[in-house]
Design a protein around this motif. Structure first.
Motif, PDB file in Angstrom:
ATOM      1  N   ALA A 172      -7.867 -10.247 -17.482  1.00 57.54           N
ATOM      2  CA  ALA A 172      -7.252  -8.792 -16.983  1.00 57.54           C
ATOM      3  C   ALA A 172      -6.730  -9.163 -15.675  1.00 57.54           C
ATOM      4  CB  ALA A 172      -8.253  -7.804 -17.187  1.00 57.54           C
ATOM      5  N   ALA A 173      -7.594  -9.761 -14.918  1.00 56.27           N
ATOM      6  CA  ALA A 173      -7.323 -10.130 -13.379  1.00 56.27           C
ATOM      7  C   ALA A 173      -5.968 -11.062 -13.210  1.00 56.27           C
ATOM      8  CB  ALA A 173      -8.528 -10.813 -12.813  1.00 56.27           C
ATOM      9  N   LEU A 174      -5.886 -12.073 -14.031  1.00 56.58           N
ATOM     10  CA  LEU A 174      -4.507 -12.700 -14.071  1.00 56.58           C
ATOM     11  C   LEU A 174      -3.360 -11.975 -14.356  1.00 56.58           C
ATOM     12  CD1 LEU A 174      -3.632 -15.694 -13.875  1.00 56.58           C
ATOM     13  CD2 LEU A 174      -3.939 -15.987 -16.303  1.00 56.58           C
ATOM     14  N   SER A 175      -3.500 -11.171 -15.276  1.00 58.09           N
ATOM     15  CA  SER A 175      -2.240 -10.276 -15.811  1.00 58.09           C
ATOM     16  C   SER A 175      -1.822  -9.399 -14.682  1.00 58.09           C
ATOM     17  CB  SER A 175      -2.649  -9.257 -16.916  1.00 58.09           C
ATOM     18  OG  SER A 175      -2.580 -10.212 -18.062  1.00 58.09           O
ATOM     19  N   TYR A 176      -3.132  -8.847 -14.035  1.00 52.66           N
ATOM     20  CA  TYR A 176      -2.977  -7.838 -12.816  1.00 52.66           C
ATOM     21  C   TYR A 176      -2.146  -8.764 -11.759  1.00 52.66           C
ATOM     22  CZ  TYR A 176      -3.934  -3.956  -9.828  1.00 52.66           C
ATOM     23  OH  TYR A 176      -3.765  -3.033  -8.842  1.00 52.66           O
ATOM     24  N   ALA A 177      -2.589  -9.830 -11.574  1.00 50.38           N
ATOM     25  CA  ALA A 177      -1.987 -10.692 -10.365  1.00 50.38           C
ATOM     26  C   ALA A 177      -0.698 -10.715 -10.529  1.00 50.38           C
ATOM     27  CB  ALA A 177      -2.688 -11.922 -10.047  1.00 50.38           C
ATOM     28  N   GLY A 178       0.057 -10.910 -11.784  1.00 48.52           N
ATOM     29  CA  GLY A 178       1.298 -10.990 -11.990  1.00 48.52           C
ATOM     30  C   GLY A 178       2.001  -9.738 -11.891  1.00 48.52           C
ATOM     31  N   LEU A 195       0.909  -1.111  -0.033  1.00 50.21           N
ATOM     32  CA  LEU A 195       0.052   0.000   0.201  1.00 50.21           C
ATOM     33  C   LEU A 195       0.726   1.206  -0.041  1.00 50.21           C
ATOM     34  CD1 LEU A 195      -2.810  -1.073   2.362  1.00 50.21           C
ATOM     35  CD2 LEU A 195      -2.927  -0.760   0.044  1.00 50.21           C
ATOM     36  N   LYS A 196       1.936   1.266   0.736  1.00 48.56           N
ATOM     37  CA  LYS A 196       2.829   2.450   0.780  1.00 48.56           C
ATOM     38  C   LYS A 196       3.358   2.744  -0.589  1.00 48.56           C
ATOM     39  CE  LYS A 196       4.317   1.938   5.547  1.00 48.56           C
ATOM     40  NZ  LYS A 196       5.585   1.534   6.569  1.00 48.56           N
ATOM     41  N   THR A 197       3.706   1.557  -1.431  1.00 50.76           N
ATOM     42  CA  THR A 197       4.160   1.835  -2.967  1.00 50.76           C
ATOM     43  C   THR A 197       3.096   1.991  -4.000  1.00 50.76           C
ATOM     44  OG1 THR A 197       4.629  -0.414  -3.234  1.00 50.76           O
ATOM     45  CG2 THR A 197       6.355   0.813  -2.206  1.00 50.76           C
ATOM     46  N   MET A 198       1.907   1.750  -3.502  1.00 47.95           N
ATOM     47  CA  MET A 198       0.734   1.543  -4.525  1.00 47.95           C
ATOM     48  C   MET A 198       0.478   3.089  -5.060  1.00 47.95           C
ATOM     49  SD  MET A 198      -2.952  -0.184  -4.046  1.00 47.95           S
ATOM     50  CE  MET A 198      -3.830  -0.764  -5.513  1.00 47.95           C
ATOM     51  N   ARG A 200      -6.810   2.690  -9.189  1.00 49.53           N
ATOM     52  CA  ARG A 200      -7.822   2.857 -10.151  1.00 49.53           C
ATOM     53  C   ARG A 200      -8.042   1.578 -10.761  1.00 49.53           C
ATOM     54  NH1 ARG A 200      -6.242   6.900 -14.436  1.00 49.53           N
ATOM     55  NH2 ARG A 200      -5.350   5.136 -15.208  1.00 49.53           N
ATOM     56  N   SER A 201      -7.012   0.818 -11.035  1.00 48.80           N
ATOM     57  CA  SER A 201      -7.263  -0.437 -11.686  1.00 48.80           C
ATOM     58  C   SER A 201      -7.934  -1.293 -10.988  1.00 48.80           C
ATOM     59  CB  SER A 201      -5.712  -0.973 -12.375  1.00 48.80           C
ATOM     60  OG  SER A 201      -5.233  -0.077 -13.170  1.00 48.80           O
ATOM     61  N   ALA A 202      -7.547  -1.517  -9.803  1.00 43.40           N
ATOM     62  CA  ALA A 202      -8.393  -2.560  -9.033  1.00 43.40           C
ATOM     63  C   ALA A 202      -9.887  -2.037  -8.813  1.00 43.40           C
ATOM     64  CB  ALA A 202      -7.796  -2.270  -7.405  1.00 43.40           C
ATOM     65  N   LEU A 203     -10.092  -0.733  -8.654  1.00 45.40           N
ATOM     66  CA  LEU A 203     -11.446  -0.248  -8.626  1.00 45.40           C
ATOM     67  C   LEU A 203     -12.385  -0.647  -9.974  1.00 45.40           C
ATOM     68  CD1 LEU A 203     -11.148   3.223  -6.929  1.00 45.40           C
ATOM     69  CD2 LEU A 203     -11.776   0.934  -5.958  1.00 45.40           C
ATOM     70  N   VAL A 204     -11.654  -0.469 -11.190  1.00 44.13           N
ATOM     71  CA  VAL A 204     -12.147  -0.884 -12.448  1.00 44.13           C
ATOM     72  C   VAL A 204     -12.451  -2.390 -12.582  1.00 44.13           C
ATOM     73  CG1 VAL A 204     -11.521  -0.922 -14.788  1.00 44.13           C
ATOM     74  CG2 VAL A 204     -11.076   1.093 -13.675  1.00 44.13           C
ATOM     75  N   LEU A 205     -11.321  -3.354 -11.963  1.00 42.54           N
ATOM     76  CA  LEU A 205     -11.839  -4.606 -11.696  1.00 42.54           C
ATOM     77  C   LEU A 205     -13.057  -4.883 -11.093  1.00 42.54           C
ATOM     78  CD1 LEU A 205     -11.156  -7.542 -12.189  1.00 42.54           C
ATOM     79  CD2 LEU A 205      -9.644  -7.418 -10.172  1.00 42.54           C
ATOM     80  N   LEU A 206     -13.190  -4.335  -9.977  1.00 40.79           N
ATOM     81  CA  LEU A 206     -14.523  -4.407  -9.040  1.00 40.79           C
ATOM     82  C   LEU A 206     -15.723  -3.949  -9.763  1.00 40.79           C
ATOM     83  CD1 LEU A 206     -12.900  -3.334  -5.422  1.00 40.79           C
ATOM     84  CD2 LEU A 206     -13.573  -5.739  -6.571  1.00 40.79           C
ATOM     85  N   THR A 207     -15.537  -2.785 -10.504  1.00 41.84           N
ATOM     86  CA  THR A 207     -16.469  -2.480 -11.096  1.00 41.84           C
ATOM     87  C   THR A 207     -17.048  -3.223 -12.353  1.00 41.84           C
ATOM     88  OG1 THR A 207     -15.976  -0.001 -10.618  1.00 41.84           O
ATOM     89  CG2 THR A 207     -17.738  -0.596 -12.433  1.00 41.84           C
ATOM     90  N   MET A 208     -16.123  -3.835 -12.850  1.00 39.72           N
ATOM     91  CA  MET A 208     -16.331  -4.735 -14.211  1.00 39.72           C
ATOM     92  C   MET A 208     -17.015  -5.856 -13.847  1.00 39.72           C
ATOM     93  SD  MET A 208     -12.703  -4.341 -16.238  1.00 39.72           S
ATOM     94  CE  MET A 208     -13.156  -5.962 -17.437  1.00 39.72           C
ATOM     95  N   SER A 209     -16.617  -6.561 -12.345  1.00 40.79           N
ATOM     96  CA  SER A 209     -17.090  -7.617 -11.866  1.00 40.79           C
ATOM     97  C   SER A 209     -18.326  -7.602 -11.369  1.00 40.79           C
ATOM     98  CB  SER A 209     -16.028  -8.331 -11.019  1.00 40.79           C
ATOM     99  OG  SER A 209     -14.679  -8.224 -11.393  1.00 40.79           O
ATOM    100  N   PHE A 210     -18.614  -6.764 -10.569  1.00 43.11           N
ATOM    101  CA  PHE A 210     -19.936  -6.579  -9.957  1.00 43.11           C
ATOM    102  C   PHE A 210     -21.006  -5.658 -10.326  1.00 43.11           C
ATOM    103  CE2 PHE A 210     -16.282  -8.364  -6.976  1.00 43.11           C
ATOM    104  CZ  PHE A 210     -16.863  -9.521  -6.686  1.00 43.11           C
ATOM    105  N   VAL A 211     -20.596  -4.745 -11.218  1.00 45.59           N
ATOM    106  CA  VAL A 211     -21.596  -3.655 -11.695  1.00 45.59           C
ATOM    107  C   VAL A 211     -21.929  -4.163 -12.978  1.00 45.59           C
ATOM    108  CG1 VAL A 211     -22.225  -1.335 -12.009  1.00 45.59           C
ATOM    109  CG2 VAL A 211     -20.500  -2.086 -10.024  1.00 45.59           C
ATOM    110  N   ALA A 212     -21.005  -4.243 -13.825  1.00 45.46           N
ATOM    111  CA  ALA A 212     -21.085  -4.137 -15.332  1.00 45.46           C
ATOM    112  C   ALA A 212     -21.714  -5.819 -15.741  1.00 45.46           C
ATOM    113  CB  ALA A 212     -19.839  -3.891 -16.127  1.00 45.46           C
ATOM    114  N   LEU A 213     -20.997  -6.469 -15.104  1.00 47.06           N
ATOM    115  CA  LEU A 213     -21.156  -8.095 -15.399  1.00 47.06           C
ATOM    116  C   LEU A 213     -22.444  -8.585 -15.262  1.00 47.06           C
ATOM    117  CD1 LEU A 213     -19.954 -10.723 -16.439  1.00 47.06           C
ATOM    118  CD2 LEU A 213     -19.284 -11.249 -14.395  1.00 47.06           C
ATOM    119  N   PRO A 214     -23.298  -8.172 -14.209  1.00 45.66           N
ATOM    120  CA  PRO A 214     -24.516  -8.752 -13.940  1.00 45.66           C
ATOM    121  C   PRO A 214     -25.803  -8.037 -14.945  1.00 45.66           C
ATOM    122  CG  PRO A 214     -23.539  -8.283 -12.004  1.00 45.66           C
ATOM    123  CD  PRO A 214     -22.713  -7.687 -12.935  1.00 45.66           C
ATOM    124  N   LEU A 215     -25.224  -6.916 -15.521  1.00 46.41           N
ATOM    125  CA  LEU A 215     -26.203  -6.208 -16.420  1.00 46.41           C
ATOM    126  C   LEU A 215     -26.087  -6.692 -18.055  1.00 46.41           C
ATOM    127  CD1 LEU A 215     -25.436  -2.468 -15.320  1.00 46.41           C
ATOM    128  CD2 LEU A 215     -27.180  -4.061 -14.527  1.00 46.41           C
TER     129      LEU A 215
END
Length: 422
Positions: A186-192, A137-140, A146-161
């Motif tokens: 994208a999540a797999l790439s972000y994990a790496g 977190l100190k180096t984030m 923002r990328s993590a927030l985009v992932l969450l939005t894609m997964s839990f907001v956009a996908l169900p629609l």
């Protein structure tokens, strides 16, 4: 529940408390006696209390567990505060951990024991990862957050629609499936990417090649090529690092293909496993004893979860999947080989996903596996061309020889599967 099941459930609650207590006790092992608010014994008792509360609640109703939970929370807050006041380091983590252990004890006694056990393990891992998480977190940067927030939005907001059905006559474009696969890649790439950021480039050229292979083996190969021109003496070692990145791309291909179509596990493993072994052996030989030299070889990878890159991949995935489905419908299953050969040049993930979705339905499993392997070969050749064009001759030549060996053993492995096991 009978007495044996009751003992098992309450015993699991105690085990969860012990597990978390071991971690808490280890974190506070340097403190003197009397300074620790809660350790292994306390958390073990909290887990046991949760299990007993759940057992009693099943008989008497929710009043008893609720009263015990409130009392536990009050007691933990008071004693944790008193223990932390002289040191001025009060933390709510211990209180929350105790409540989680208590709740998991109740789940152990009244709910799914697998869920309780998994919750205990996850809780312990999160508590143990304190320093790593805080350091990250100190180096984030804001871009990464923002990328993590985009992932969450894609997964839990956009996908169900999105509609979970094909919207074309040939069944080639399912918006829900395309978006879900885009999130997965994208999540797999972000994990790496996160793994590389946490560990840092100083961990070594082998580690940089491995994590870079998870993010993007093509970008890693090209980055190492540029480094080889600036540091020609490292060309051999960089080729070894690019080899491990190539090996990780095969692992990624196998995971994606087999996760979507389990029937592909055996045919893909028959070709990709020997190729992976060659990549790993070659990387160890090429890097040799000089793996410590890699402090100079930090690779520069952009954040793989930028929204523009994600949308471009989603568009590519949708287009490849649609074209593949339509051509297979009109021209027959064999046309997928040509599609794979061309699609594998810029990206391996899209054609792997699209082909795996058709395996066993529009495509025979063996044909689908062959198409994925053709795409993998096309992608490997592309990386060799990039290495030869952007790096030193030594770098490109070594990577080319390794890639040729990988394709040879992979081809033999698949031929043996087709003729003797398929």
């Amino acid at each position: 529940m009978d007495m044996m099941e009751a003992f098992q459930r309450v015993g699991l609650a105690l085990a969860i408390g012990l597990l978390v207590g071991i971690e808490r006790g280890w974190q506070e092992r340097e403190m003197a006696d009397g300074e620790r608010a809660a350790g292994i014994r306390t958390f073990a008792l909290v887990g046991l209390l949760g299990g007993l509360a759940g057992y009693l609640g099943a008989v008497s109703g929710p009043v008893v567990p609720a009263a015990l939970g409130i009392g536990l929370m009050a007691a933990f807050i008071v004693f944790t505060y008193r223990a932390a006041t002289p040191r001025n380091d009060f933390s709510v983590t211990g209180v929350i951990a105790a409540l989680v252990v208590f709740a998991l004890g109740i789940v152990s006694a009244t709910g799914d024991m697998r869920l309780a056990a998994a919750g205990g393990v996850v809780t312990t891992v999160l508590l143990a990862a304190r320093h790593s998480l805080h350091g990250f977190l100190k180096t984030m940067t804001w871009v990464e957050l923002r990328s993590a927030l985009v992932l969450l939005t894609m997964s839990f907001v956009a996908l169900p629609l999105l509609p979970n059905r094909a919207i074309d006559p040939w069944g080639g474009f399912n918006p829900f499936t395309v978006w879900l696969m885009t999130i997965m890649i994208a999540a797999l790439s972000y994990a790496g990417y996160v793994a590389m950021r946490v560990a840092g480039p100083e961990r070594g050229i082998l580690f940089a090649g491995a994590t870079g292979g998870i993010v993007s083996s093509t970008a890693t190969t090209l980055s190492f090529a540029h480094i080889s021109t600036a540091e020609p003496a490292l060309s051999r070692q960089l080729a070894g690092a690019a080899s491990i990145a190539g090996g990780l791309s095969l692992v990624r291909c196998f995971i994606i293909g087999s996760a979507v179509a389990p029937a592909l596990i055996v045919p893909l493993a028959a070709a990709l496993a020997p190729g992976l072994l060659v990549f790993v052996a070659a990387s160890l030989i090429l890097i040799g004893r000089n793996r410590a030299v890699d402090a100079k070889a930090g690779i520069e990878l952009s954040n793989p979860f930028e929204l523009g890159a994600v949308l471009r991949f989603g568009a590519l995935l949708g287009a490849v999947g649609f074209i593949a489905r339509v051509l297979v419908h009109f021209l027959g299953p064999d046309s997928i080989t040509v599609i794979a050969l061309v699609s594998g040049i810029p990206d391996l993930d899209a054609i792997t996903l699209s082909t795996a979705h058709m395996a066993g339905s529009a495509l025979p499993v063996q044909t689908a596996a062959f198409a994925v392997l053709i795409a993998a070969a096309s992608n490997l050749i592309t990386k060799v061309v990039l290495a030869l064009g952007s790096g030193t001759r030594v770098y490109g030549r070594f990577l080319g020889l390794v890639t040729l060996a990988v394709m040879a053993v992979g081809g033999v492995g698949f031929w043996l599967f087709v003729n003797f096991a398929g």
